[in-house]
Design a protein around this motif. Structure first.
Motif, PDB file in Angstrom:
ATOM      1  N   ASP A 161      45.095 -73.960  21.663  1.00 47.08           N
ATOM      2  CA  ASP A 161      46.032 -73.697  20.574  1.00 47.08           C
ATOM      3  C   ASP A 161      46.452 -72.236  20.488  1.00 47.08           C
ATOM      4  N   CYS A 162      46.169 -71.456  21.533  1.00 44.40           N
ATOM      5  CA  CYS A 162      46.503 -70.026  21.533  1.00 44.40           C
ATOM      6  C   CYS A 162      47.985 -69.816  21.815  1.00 44.40           C
ATOM      7  N   ASN A 163      48.710 -69.249  20.865  1.00 48.80           N
ATOM      8  CA  ASN A 163      50.146 -69.015  21.022  1.00 48.80           C
ATOM      9  C   ASN A 163      50.443 -67.917  22.038  1.00 48.80           C
ATOM     10  N   ALA A 164      49.564 -66.928  22.146  1.00 51.52           N
ATOM     11  CA  ALA A 164      49.773 -65.855  23.117  1.00 51.52           C
ATOM     12  C   ALA A 164      49.623 -66.384  24.543  1.00 51.52           C
ATOM     13  N   LEU A 165      48.659 -67.265  24.756  1.00 53.46           N
ATOM     14  CA  LEU A 165      48.447 -67.854  26.075  1.00 53.46           C
ATOM     15  C   LEU A 165      49.620 -68.746  26.470  1.00 53.46           C
ATOM     16  N   LYS A 166      50.224 -69.375  25.483  1.00 53.72           N
ATOM     17  CA  LYS A 166      51.404 -70.204  25.751  1.00 53.72           C
ATOM     18  C   LYS A 166      52.550 -69.354  26.287  1.00 53.72           C
ATOM     19  N   ALA A 167      52.652 -68.123  25.779  1.00 57.68           N
ATOM     20  CA  ALA A 167      53.736 -67.232  26.198  1.00 57.68           C
ATOM     21  C   ALA A 167      53.409 -66.488  27.486  1.00 57.68           C
ATOM     22  N   ASN A 168      52.120 -66.267  27.743  1.00 58.42           N
ATOM     23  CA  ASN A 168      51.709 -65.479  28.907  1.00 58.42           C
ATOM     24  C   ASN A 168      50.462 -66.088  29.529  1.00 58.42           C
ATOM     25  N   GLU A 206      45.749 -56.535  23.648  1.00 61.80           N
ATOM     26  CA  GLU A 206      46.961 -56.356  22.844  1.00 61.80           C
ATOM     27  C   GLU A 206      47.786 -57.638  22.768  1.00 61.80           C
ATOM     28  N   TRP A 207      47.551 -58.576  23.668  1.00 65.44           N
ATOM     29  CA  TRP A 207      48.371 -59.784  23.699  1.00 65.44           C
ATOM     30  C   TRP A 207      48.106 -60.713  22.524  1.00 65.44           C
ATOM     31  N   CYS A 208      46.942 -60.624  21.919  1.00 61.64           N
ATOM     32  CA  CYS A 208      46.620 -61.476  20.772  1.00 61.64           C
ATOM     33  C   CYS A 208      47.654 -61.270  19.664  1.00 61.64           C
ATOM     34  N   VAL A 209      48.233 -62.374  19.157  1.00 58.67           N
ATOM     35  CA  VAL A 209      49.277 -62.288  18.139  1.00 58.67           C
ATOM     36  C   VAL A 209      48.742 -62.523  16.724  1.00 58.67           C
ATOM     37  N   ARG A 210      47.419 -62.618  16.602  1.00 60.25           N
ATOM     38  CA  ARG A 210      46.747 -62.717  15.297  1.00 60.25           C
ATOM     39  C   ARG A 210      47.135 -63.956  14.498  1.00 60.25           C
ATOM     40  N   CYS A 211      47.417 -65.035  15.194  1.00 59.82           N
ATOM     41  CA  CYS A 211      47.760 -66.273  14.485  1.00 59.82           C
ATOM     42  C   CYS A 211      46.508 -66.975  13.955  1.00 59.82           C
ATOM     43  N   MET A 212      45.337 -66.633  14.510  1.00 56.32           N
ATOM     44  CA  MET A 212      44.033 -67.161  14.103  1.00 56.32           C
ATOM     45  C   MET A 212      43.862 -68.651  14.393  1.00 56.32           C
ATOM     46  N   GLU A 213      44.757 -69.223  15.199  1.00 50.90           N
ATOM     47  CA  GLU A 213      44.600 -70.625  15.571  1.00 50.90           C
ATOM     48  C   GLU A 213      43.300 -70.856  16.327  1.00 50.90           C
ATOM     49  N   CYS A 214      42.893 -69.868  17.136  1.00 54.94           N
ATOM     50  CA  CYS A 214      41.666 -70.037  17.923  1.00 54.94           C
ATOM     51  C   CYS A 214      40.450 -70.202  17.020  1.00 54.94           C
ATOM     52  N   THR A 215      40.354 -69.366  16.002  1.00 56.12           N
ATOM     53  CA  THR A 215      39.227 -69.460  15.069  1.00 56.12           C
ATOM     54  C   THR A 215      39.326 -70.728  14.227  1.00 56.12           C
ATOM     55  N   THR A 216      40.542 -71.091  13.835  1.00 56.71           N
ATOM     56  CA  THR A 216      40.746 -72.298  13.028  1.00 56.71           C
ATOM     57  C   THR A 216      40.298 -73.552  13.772  1.00 56.71           C
ATOM     58  N   ARG A 217      40.546 -73.618  15.073  1.00 57.50           N
ATOM     59  CA  ARG A 217      40.252 -74.824  15.854  1.00 57.50           C
ATOM     60  C   ARG A 217      38.859 -74.825  16.473  1.00 57.50           C
ATOM     61  N   PRO A 224      36.633 -66.708  17.660  1.00 57.41           N
ATOM     62  CA  PRO A 224      37.252 -66.024  18.802  1.00 57.41           C
ATOM     63  C   PRO A 224      38.207 -64.894  18.403  1.00 57.41           C
ATOM     64  N   TYR A 225      39.034 -65.150  17.374  1.00 62.65           N
ATOM     65  CA  TYR A 225      39.972 -64.092  16.964  1.00 62.65           C
ATOM     66  C   TYR A 225      39.222 -62.848  16.509  1.00 62.65           C
ATOM     67  N   GLU A 226      38.226 -63.036  15.664  1.00 65.29           N
ATOM     68  CA  GLU A 226      37.459 -61.901  15.172  1.00 65.29           C
ATOM     69  C   GLU A 226      36.753 -61.176  16.317  1.00 65.29           C
ATOM     70  N   ASN A 227      36.324 -61.923  17.349  1.00 59.22           N
ATOM     71  CA  ASN A 227      35.657 -61.297  18.486  1.00 59.22           C
ATOM     72  C   ASN A 227      36.615 -60.434  19.295  1.00 59.22           C
ATOM     73  N   ILE A 228      37.894 -60.819  19.333  1.00 59.69           N
ATOM     74  CA  ILE A 228      38.891 -59.977  19.990  1.00 59.69           C
ATOM     75  C   ILE A 228      39.034 -58.664  19.222  1.00 59.69           C
ATOM     76  N   ILE A 229      39.090 -58.755  17.890  1.00 58.65           N
ATOM     77  CA  ILE A 229      39.208 -57.551  17.067  1.00 58.65           C
ATOM     78  C   ILE A 229      37.961 -56.685  17.214  1.00 58.65           C
ATOM     79  N   ARG A 230      36.782 -57.308  17.234  1.00 54.11           N
ATOM     80  CA  ARG A 230      35.535 -56.549  17.410  1.00 54.11           C
ATOM     81  C   ARG A 230      35.522 -55.831  18.753  1.00 54.11           C
TER      82      ARG A 230
END
Length: 349
Positions: A161-168, A206-217, A224-230
């Motif tokens: 469900d990662c939107n950034a991965l869908k784009a790249n 930097e590619w993460c778009v902060r949609c938080m879908e990864c953590t939600t799912r 996962p999103y928070e781990n990218i920020i960490r």
């Protein structure tokens, strides 16, 4: 509702030119999981349906699929809950998103494994084994930083469900970076620098778009999103001048100097003249839409009571030296407190 429709994504590359969907009518049974429904359809109606499974206990991650557009573990979600959640009599099952399907609900794992190999997802000790022959030790405080990240079962739900991965497709993705964080933040591991440099390549953080879908799912609360920020925070603490770090530094300077952000000059200050030229068409469109303040090209104006902003900043800078707890540690402690509270609530019920 006595029956529901299980609409399954079907594709056999040996005979199908395009994927298609086939619907199976099944009885609604209390406690039936989606995986059990797939088995029922396979055993009673169509033995050609292909899907992955193993533990049937939400531990191995093999049975991850997309259900009505979102990633989930087939062995964990129940049919009655899904029908109620989506207010429908039809459940659509597809292979996880962003990854090439191989046959029906089975998808290509090699592509993900190749990404995973880049960050070396195994323990690389920075010291010889303890002389007493026991395991490598760390304090509870240090362990809390990686405890939640260690729960990842590599199910690819976050990748799906990662939107950034869908784009790249070259983006490492939340699962890979989250697994890298698990070792980068481990006080016992000796390959922090090597892993940080790998996830910093090609602007992966930097590619993460902060949609938080990864953590939600995520079915295991790995965050996962928070781990990218960490990981971004740790990279900054280690002295890496990432685009995100440079971006934040420029924002800090603007707030101190004028109390406002100057986003008109940001591309030039962050990426130089060439970077600014690349963004020129976008800037021109903004100008004709009335979104550009010409004064900002000459430094812009300062806010009233800027002296109060500077006072707050100076106090924060002094206090910064006294703060011993880093943000990744705070996140870990908060998560651990929530998990303990949940466990206690379950024990009481």
């Amino acid at each position: 509702m006595e029956f529901f429709n299980l609409k399954v994504f079907r594709y056999d590359p040996t005979k199908d030119s395009q994927p298609y969907y086939k619907t199976y009518k099944l009885p609604v049974e209390k406690g039936m999981t989606l995986l059990a429904a797939l088995f029922k359809a396979k055993e009673e109606q169509d033995p050609t349906i292909s899907f992955r499974y193993n533990c049937r206990a939400a531990i191995c991650g093999s049975c991850a699929v997309r259900v009505n557009g979102h990633a989930a573990l087939a062995c964990k979600v129940q049919i009655t809950h899904l029908l109620e959640k989506y207010q429908t009599d039809t459940i659509v099952v597809e292979p996880v998103g962003n990854i090439k399907p191989l046959k029906d609900l089975i998808y290509d794992m090699d592509w993900v494994i190749d990404k995973m190999k880049r960050i070396k997802p195994w323990f690389i000790p920075k010291e010889p084994p303890p002389p007493d022959g026991k395991e490598y030790r760390q304090s509870e405080y240090e362990h809390n930083k990686i405890d939640f990240a260690s729960d990842c079962i590599l199910c690819n739900s976050c990748m799906s469900d990662c939107n950034a991965l869908k784009a790249n497709k070259d983006f490492l993705g939340p699962m890979v970076i989250s697994k890298a964080y698990r070792f980068i933040a481990d006080s016992r591991d000796g390959a922090k620098k090597e892993r940080l440099e790998e996830v910093l390549k090609d602007y992966n953080l930097e590619w993460c778009v902060r949609c938080m879908e990864c953590t939600t799912r995520c079915p295991k609360e790995v965050q996962p999103y928070e781990n990218i920020i960490r990981t971004r925070i740790i990279a900054a603490e280690e002295g890496y001048k990432t685009p995100g770090e440079i971006h934040a530094t420029i924002f800090e300077q603007d707030i101190v100097n004028r109390g406002l952000l100057n986003e008109m000059l940001l591309p030039m200050r962050q990426e130089g003249i060439l970077g600014a030229l690349k963004r020129a068409p976008f800037g021109i469109r903004m100008f004709f839409k009335g979104k550009v303040n010409i004064a900002d090209f000459f430094g812009g104006h300062k806010i009233k009571r800027l002296d109060e902003v500077k006072t707050i900043y100076e106090v924060a800078q002094r206090k910064k030296k006294d703060v011993k707890i880093k943000i990744p540690q705070i996140f870990g402690l908060v998560y651990e407190s929530k998990r303990k509270a949940k466990q206690q609530g379950g024990n009481q019920s």
